[in-house]
Motif scaffolding. Sequence first.
Motif, mmCIF file in Angstrom:
data_model
loop_
_atom_site.group_PDB
_atom_site.id
_atom_site.type_symbol
_atom_site.label_atom_id
_atom_site.label_comp_id
_atom_site.label_asym_id
_atom_site.label_seq_id
_atom_site.Cartn_x
_atom_site.Cartn_y
_atom_site.Cartn_z
ATOM 1 N N LEU A 1 0.856 -1.185 0.000
ATOM 2 C CA LEU A 1 0.000 0.000 0.000
ATOM 3 C C LEU A 1 0.892 1.234 0.000
ATOM 4 O O LEU A 1 1.963 1.234 0.614
ATOM 5 C CB LEU A 1 -0.895 0.044 1.243
ATOM 6 N N CYS A 2 0.444 2.271 -0.658
ATOM 7 C CA CYS A 2 1.159 3.538 -0.630
ATOM 8 C C CYS A 2 1.056 4.120 0.777
ATOM 9 O O CYS A 2 -0.041 4.169 1.352
ATOM 10 C CB CYS A 2 0.540 4.491 -1.647
ATOM 11 N N VAL A 3 2.180 4.563 1.334
ATOM 12 C CA VAL A 3 2.145 5.124 2.690
ATOM 13 C C VAL A 3 1.608 6.547 2.707
ATOM 14 O O VAL A 3 1.363 7.106 3.775
ATOM 15 C CB VAL A 3 3.536 5.060 3.374
ATOM 16 N N GLY A 4 1.382 7.134 1.541
ATOM 17 C CA GLY A 4 0.798 8.469 1.466
ATOM 18 C C GLY A 4 -0.716 8.444 1.357
ATOM 19 O O GLY A 4 -1.419 9.117 2.102
ATOM 20 N N CYS A 5 -1.246 7.606 0.449
ATOM 21 C CA CYS A 5 -2.696 7.598 0.219
ATOM 22 C C CYS A 5 -3.360 6.282 0.617
ATOM 23 O O CYS A 5 -4.580 6.190 0.596
ATOM 24 C CB CYS A 5 -3.004 7.912 -1.241
ATOM 25 N N PHE A 6 -2.552 5.265 0.931
ATOM 26 C CA PHE A 6 -3.054 3.974 1.425
ATOM 27 C C PHE A 6 -3.820 3.170 0.374
ATOM 28 O O PHE A 6 -4.625 2.327 0.717
ATOM 29 C CB PHE A 6 -3.884 4.154 2.711
ATOM 30 N N ARG A 7 -3.521 3.427 -0.905
ATOM 31 C CA ARG A 7 -4.108 2.622 -1.974
ATOM 32 C C ARG A 7 -3.067 1.642 -2.498
ATOM 33 O O ARG A 7 -1.865 1.873 -2.386
ATOM 34 C CB ARG A 7 -4.573 3.510 -3.131
ATOM 35 N N SER A 8 -3.546 0.574 -3.136
ATOM 36 C CA SER A 8 -2.647 -0.377 -3.778
ATOM 37 C C SER A 8 -2.213 0.186 -5.135
ATOM 38 O O SER A 8 -2.829 1.123 -5.660
ATOM 39 C CB SER A 8 -3.346 -1.717 -3.976
ATOM 40 N N LEU A 9 -1.180 -0.409 -5.714
ATOM 41 C CA LEU A 9 -0.744 0.027 -7.040
ATOM 42 C C LEU A 9 -1.850 -0.133 -8.071
ATOM 43 O O LEU A 9 -2.040 0.734 -8.929
ATOM 44 C CB LEU A 9 0.488 -0.771 -7.485
ATOM 45 N N ASP A 10 -2.590 -1.243 -8.001
ATOM 46 C CA ASP A 10 -3.700 -1.454 -8.939
ATOM 47 C C ASP A 10 -4.755 -0.368 -8.793
ATOM 48 O O ASP A 10 -5.290 0.132 -9.791
ATOM 49 C CB ASP A 10 -4.343 -2.826 -8.737
ATOM 50 N N GLU A 11 -5.075 -0.005 -7.548
ATOM 51 C CA GLU A 11 -6.078 1.047 -7.317
ATOM 52 C C GLU A 11 -5.591 2.391 -7.836
ATOM 53 O O GLU A 11 -6.357 3.147 -8.437
ATOM 54 C CB GLU A 11 -6.416 1.137 -5.829
ATOM 55 N N ILE A 12 -4.318 2.676 -7.610
ATOM 56 C CA ILE A 12 -3.742 3.941 -8.086
ATOM 57 C C ILE A 12 -3.783 3.981 -9.613
ATOM 58 O O ILE A 12 -4.205 4.976 -10.210
ATOM 59 C CB ILE A 12 -2.309 4.111 -7.566
ATOM 60 N N ALA A 13 -3.353 2.900 -10.241
ATOM 61 C CA ALA A 13 -3.271 2.851 -11.704
ATOM 62 C C ALA A 13 -4.641 2.940 -12.371
ATOM 63 O O ALA A 13 -4.777 3.522 -13.445
ATOM 64 C CB ALA A 13 -2.556 1.581 -12.144
ATOM 65 N N SER A 14 -5.649 2.366 -11.746
ATOM 66 C CA SER A 14 -6.971 2.336 -12.386
ATOM 67 C C SER A 14 -7.920 3.416 -11.876
ATOM 68 O O SER A 14 -9.072 3.472 -12.303
ATOM 69 C CB SER A 14 -7.598 0.953 -12.213
ATOM 70 N N TRP A 15 -7.473 4.275 -10.988
ATOM 71 C CA TRP A 15 -8.334 5.280 -10.367
ATOM 72 C C TRP A 15 -9.132 6.091 -11.392
ATOM 73 O O TRP A 15 -10.341 6.273 -11.269
ATOM 74 C CB TRP A 15 -7.510 6.227 -9.488
ATOM 75 N N GLY A 16 -8.475 6.580 -12.412
ATOM 76 C CA GLY A 16 -9.135 7.438 -13.400
ATOM 77 C C GLY A 16 -10.216 6.749 -14.212
ATOM 78 O O GLY A 16 -11.118 7.407 -14.724
ATOM 79 N N SER A 17 -10.154 5.444 -14.320
ATOM 80 C CA SER A 17 -11.159 4.726 -15.104
ATOM 81 C C SER A 17 -12.200 4.024 -14.231
ATOM 82 O O SER A 17 -13.100 3.379 -14.750
ATOM 83 C CB SER A 17 -10.478 3.701 -16.015
ATOM 84 N N MET A 18 -12.083 4.150 -12.927
ATOM 85 C CA MET A 18 -13.052 3.522 -12.017
ATOM 86 C C MET A 18 -14.354 4.305 -11.975
ATOM 87 O O MET A 18 -14.360 5.528 -12.120
ATOM 88 C CB MET A 18 -12.520 3.497 -10.576
ATOM 89 N N ALA A 19 -15.419 3.585 -11.720
ATOM 90 C CA ALA A 19 -16.709 4.234 -11.495
ATOM 91 C C ALA A 19 -16.646 5.000 -10.168
ATOM 92 O O ALA A 19 -15.944 4.592 -9.244
ATOM 93 C CB ALA A 19 -17.809 3.181 -11.438
ATOM 94 N N PRO A 20 -17.354 6.111 -10.069
ATOM 95 C CA PRO A 20 -17.346 6.876 -8.824
ATOM 96 C C PRO A 20 -17.705 6.034 -7.599
ATOM 97 O O PRO A 20 -17.117 6.226 -6.524
ATOM 98 C CB PRO A 20 -18.384 7.975 -9.071
ATOM 99 N N ALA A 21 -18.620 5.097 -7.735
ATOM 100 C CA ALA A 21 -18.994 4.257 -6.589
ATOM 101 C C ALA A 21 -17.810 3.410 -6.131
ATOM 102 O O ALA A 21 -17.596 3.233 -4.924
ATOM 103 C CB ALA A 21 -20.176 3.365 -6.948
ATOM 104 N N ALA A 22 -17.037 2.896 -7.073
ATOM 105 C CA ALA A 22 -15.857 2.098 -6.720
ATOM 106 C C ALA A 22 -14.806 2.977 -6.044
ATOM 107 O O ALA A 22 -14.156 2.549 -5.081
ATOM 108 C CB ALA A 22 -15.283 1.430 -7.962
ATOM 109 N N GLN A 23 -14.644 4.192 -6.532
ATOM 110 C CA GLN A 23 -13.699 5.117 -5.902
ATOM 111 C C GLN A 23 -14.120 5.418 -4.460
ATOM 112 O O GLN A 23 -13.287 5.437 -3.553
ATOM 113 C CB GLN A 23 -13.622 6.418 -6.702
ATOM 114 N N ARG A 24 -15.414 5.631 -4.252
ATOM 115 C CA ARG A 24 -15.898 5.919 -2.899
ATOM 116 C C ARG A 24 -15.705 4.724 -1.966
ATOM 117 O O ARG A 24 -15.408 4.899 -0.784
ATOM 118 C CB ARG A 24 -17.361 6.333 -2.944
ATOM 119 N N GLU A 25 -15.866 3.515 -2.497
ATOM 120 C CA GLU A 25 -15.629 2.319 -1.682
ATOM 121 C C GLU A 25 -14.193 2.289 -1.183
ATOM 122 O O GLU A 25 -13.940 1.983 -0.015
ATOM 123 C CB GLU A 25 -15.896 1.051 -2.494
ATOM 124 N N ILE A 26 -13.271 2.601 -2.062
ATOM 125 C CA ILE A 26 -11.857 2.621 -1.671
ATOM 126 C C ILE A 26 -11.619 3.720 -0.647
ATOM 127 O O ILE A 26 -10.962 3.493 0.375
ATOM 128 C CB ILE A 26 -10.957 2.799 -2.905
#
Length: 67
Positions: free
Chosen positions: A28-53
């Motif tokens: 996990l990133c120690v700055g934002c606490f997301r995984s690399l996959d989450e960081i890489a796909s953030w821009g293409s995720m649905a808003p609901a998926a982003q809110r879940e994270i």
Amino acid sequence: MSDRRAIPPHSPPSPCVNICVMHKTRDLCVGCFRSLDEIASWGSMAPAAQREIIDQLPARRQSLKRR
């Protein structure tokens, strides 16, 4: 009668704080606490998926502080 279409919910802002360092054992990133996959796909995720994270981030932060 007007043709009102549902407006999709807006994406929340990225939780990135420009401290991009991956924790060596938790992947996990120690700055934002997301995984690399989450960081890489953030821009293409649905808003609901982003809110879940985003909802999971406080627990992730606490789990890294306990180690």
